[in-house]
Design a protein around this motif. Structure first.
Motif: not given
Length: 484
Positions: A198-202
Motif C-alpha cells: 500500500i503506497w498511501g491512504f486518504t
C-alpha cells in the motif's frame, strides 16, 4: 508507417495518436499533415525549461463491483480488460485506488472489524476482499511492467465505532481514534501479507458526507487534522509504515478551508503528505483558484484528483457517439441547489474527462484517478443503486466487453505521461483549444491537445527552433509525442 518528420533539420520528430468522434480510438496517425490552405494556424510553443509539478500517476479504482464482474467473465475477456488497463501496450495505469471496508460499489455492506468493542482489533480480517478484490489487484500487478501505486480510502468505520451506530453518516467516537488508527496499520500489514504494498491512504472518502445515502463518516477540517496529527500519523510512524497520508478527499469548492487546517503549522502539516480532491462540485468548472491556492500553500505536497466518474447515469452500450454528445447529466442536474445549477450543465462525457484532466494538470494537480474500472450495463452492481458510468462496460450474461471512448481518453494521459514526468509551460494562441504537456524522464514530451469544437484546426507545434504543423479534426483528442 509514420510520416517522417526528420527530412529537414527544422522539423520536430513526433508521433501522433488520436481519439475522435469520427471513430479513431487512440489511433496512431500515419498522415497528420495539415491543409496548407487553411487560413488560421494556431501557434503552440513548448518551454521544457519552465517546469511545474512532478507527475505521480494516472489510473482508476479497484472496487468490489469491478472485481466481482471480472470474475463473472470468461478468462479470456477478464485478461483482455486487465491487459488493456495495466500492460505497457495498453493504458499502463500507474496510480490506483481501492476502498477499505465496503462502499456503495460493493456487493454488500461489511467491515474488517465486525466485532463490537474490539478495541485492539483482535478480530480484524480482510477475508471479504479475498474472493474478488485482491485477485483483481494481483492480476493487475502481473500485467504491469512498470508497477503502479495503490492508495486506500475508507468510506466509514464499523457502525460500533460511530456516534450514530450506523453505516451512513455520524462521526467517529473520540475514544476510538486510536483504534481507528490501528485499523489503518493492520490494513497495511494484511495487504502486505497478500503480496500487495500500500503506497498511501486518504483519511476519509468524502468527509462532508454524501447526502446520507451510502457509507460515510463525517469530519470537520480540524477534526481530521487532529486525528492525523495525534493518532494516525504517529501510529503509522511507530509501526514503521512509510505510507503517504492524503487529507480531505472531496470536492474542490471547499478545498481552501481544508488546506488551511492541514497546513496551519508545522505540527499539523508533518503527517500530511498531500491533499485528495474530487470533481463532483462540477464536472465542467475546474476551480483553478482553489487548486492554485492549494499548491501555493504547500508546493511540495501532493495534490491528487482521487475520484471522478459520470455519475447518476446508466451507461450507454456500444454507442460511441453518445459519449461525444451533450446529453449526459450528473447528480447536480436534478439535485444541486438552484444557485449551483449552472455548475451542472448537460455535457459530453469525453469532454468532461479531457477538459478536467488538462485543466487539473495546468493547475498543479499531479495525479488523476478515475472511479470504477469496470461496470455492467446498468451502471452497477451497487447496493444503493447509485448507477454510474465506467470506461469499460461489460455484460457478464453474454460475456461481452465494451471499451467506451472514456477508456481511450484516459489512455491519452496514462499511457504517455509517466510517473516522475514534469509538467511544462505551454503557450497557446487559441483559447478554445485545450493543451497540456509534460516531459518524461526519457526526454520525450507528451503534448495532449483537445479540440472540443466541431471544426478542425491546425497547430504549429514549436520547440526551440524546430516545429511541425499538425491537423486535429473536430471533437478529437490527440497525444503528440515529441522525440529527441
Amino acid at each position: 508507417m509514420i510520416l517522417s518528420c526528420q527530412n529537414t533539420q527544422d522539423k520536430l520528430n513526433v508521433e501522433v495518436y488520436e481519439t475522435s468522434a469520427s471513430g479513431n480510438s487512440l489511433t496512431k496517425l500515419v498522415d497528420f499533415s495539415s491543409d496548407e490552405n487553411q487560413e488560421e494556424i494556431i501557434q503552440v510553443n513548448l518551454f521544457p525549461a519552465q517546469k511545474k509539478q512532478t507527475i505521480t500517476g494516472f489510473g482508476g479504482a479497484f472496487t468490489e463491483s469491478s472485481a466481482y464482474l471480472l470474475n463473472r467473465l470468461t478468462k479470456d475477456k477478464r485478461d483482455t480488460i486487465i491487459q488493456a488497463y495495466f500492460s505497457s501496450e495498453g493504458a499502463n495505469y500507474s496510480l490506483t485506488r481501492t476502498h477499505m471496508n465496503s462502499c456503495d460499489f460493493s456487493i454488500s455492506q461489511y467491515s474488517y472489524s465486525p466485532v463490537e468493542d474490539d478495541v485492539n482489533l483482535e478480530h480484524f480480517s480482510i477475508k471479504e476482499d479475498k474472493d474478488d478484490l485482491i485477485p483483481m489487484i494481483k492480476d493487475a500487478m502481473k500485467a504491469s511492467t512498470d508497477g503502479f501505486k495503490i492508495f486506500a480510502s475508507p468510506w466509514t468505520a464499523a457502525p460500533w465505532m460511530k456516534d450514530n451506530n450506523k453505516w451512513v453518516g455520524g462521526k467517529l467516537f473520540p475514544k476510538y481514534y486510536d483504534t481507528w488508527a490501528l485499523f489503518f496499520s493492520k490494513y497495511v500489514d494484511a495487504y502486505k501479507a497478500e503480496g500487495i504494498d500500500i503506497w498511501g491512504f486518504t483519511v476519509e472518502n468524502e468527509p462532508l458526507g454524501n447526502g446520507n445515502n451510502w457509507e460515510s463518516m463525517h469530519y470537520s477540517p480540524d477534526e481530521m487534522t487532529n486525528f492525523v496529527q495525534n493518532h494516525l500519523g504517529p501510529k503509522l510512524e511507530a509501526d514503521g509504515h512509510q505510507v503517504k497520508i492524503l487529507g480531505y478527499d472531496q470536492n474542490r469548492e471547499h478545498l481552501k478551508e481544508w488546506i488551511d487546517s492541514q497546513y496551519k503549522n508545522e505540527a499539523a502539516s508533518k503527517y500530511f503528505d498531500g491533499t485528495a480532491i474530487h470533481w463532483y462540485a462540477s464536472t465542467y468548472e475546474i476551480f483553478p483558484e482553489e487548486l492554485q491556492y492549494a499548491h501555493q500553500k504547500a508546493p511540495n505536497k501532493y495534490l491528487i484528483q482521487t475520484e471522478a466518474c459520470v455519475d447518476s447515469q446508466v451507461p450507454v452500450w456500444k454507442d460511441d457517439s453518445w459519449y461525444w454528445k451533450k446529453e449526459a447529466t450528473d447528480w447536480g442536474w436534478d439535485w444541486a441547489p438552484e444557485k449551483d445549477k449552472y455548475l451542472h450543465p448537460k455535457y459530453a462525457p469525453v469532454n468532461r474527462y479531457a477538459r478536467d484532466i488538462i485543466g487539473c494538470l495546468n493547475n498543479y494537480v499531479d495525479g488523476w484517478v478515475d472511479w470504477n474500472m469496470v461496470l455492467d450495463t446498468k451502471g452497477g452492481p451497487n447496493w444503493f443503486k447509485n448507477w454510474c458510468v465506467a470506461p469499460v462496460i461489460v455484460n457478464p450474461e453474454t460475456d461481452e466487453v465494451y471499451f467506451t471512448p472514456l477508456f481511450y481518453t484516459l489512455s491519452h494521459f496514462s499511457k504517455f505521461i509517466r510517473p516522475e514526468a514534469k509538467v511544462i509551460e505551454v503557450e497557446n494562441t487559441d483559447k478554445d483549444l485545450l493543451i497540456t504537456a509534460a516531459e518524461n524522464l526519457d526526454g520525450t514530451i507528451a503534448v495532449v491537445v483537445f479540440n472540443e469544437k466541431e471544426n478542425p484546426k491546425t497547430i504549429q507545434l514549436s520547440l526551440g527552433e524546430k516545429n511541425i504543423k499538425i491537423a486535429i479534426q473536430g471533437q478529437a483528442i490527440q497525444t503528440i509525442v515529441v522525440k529527441k
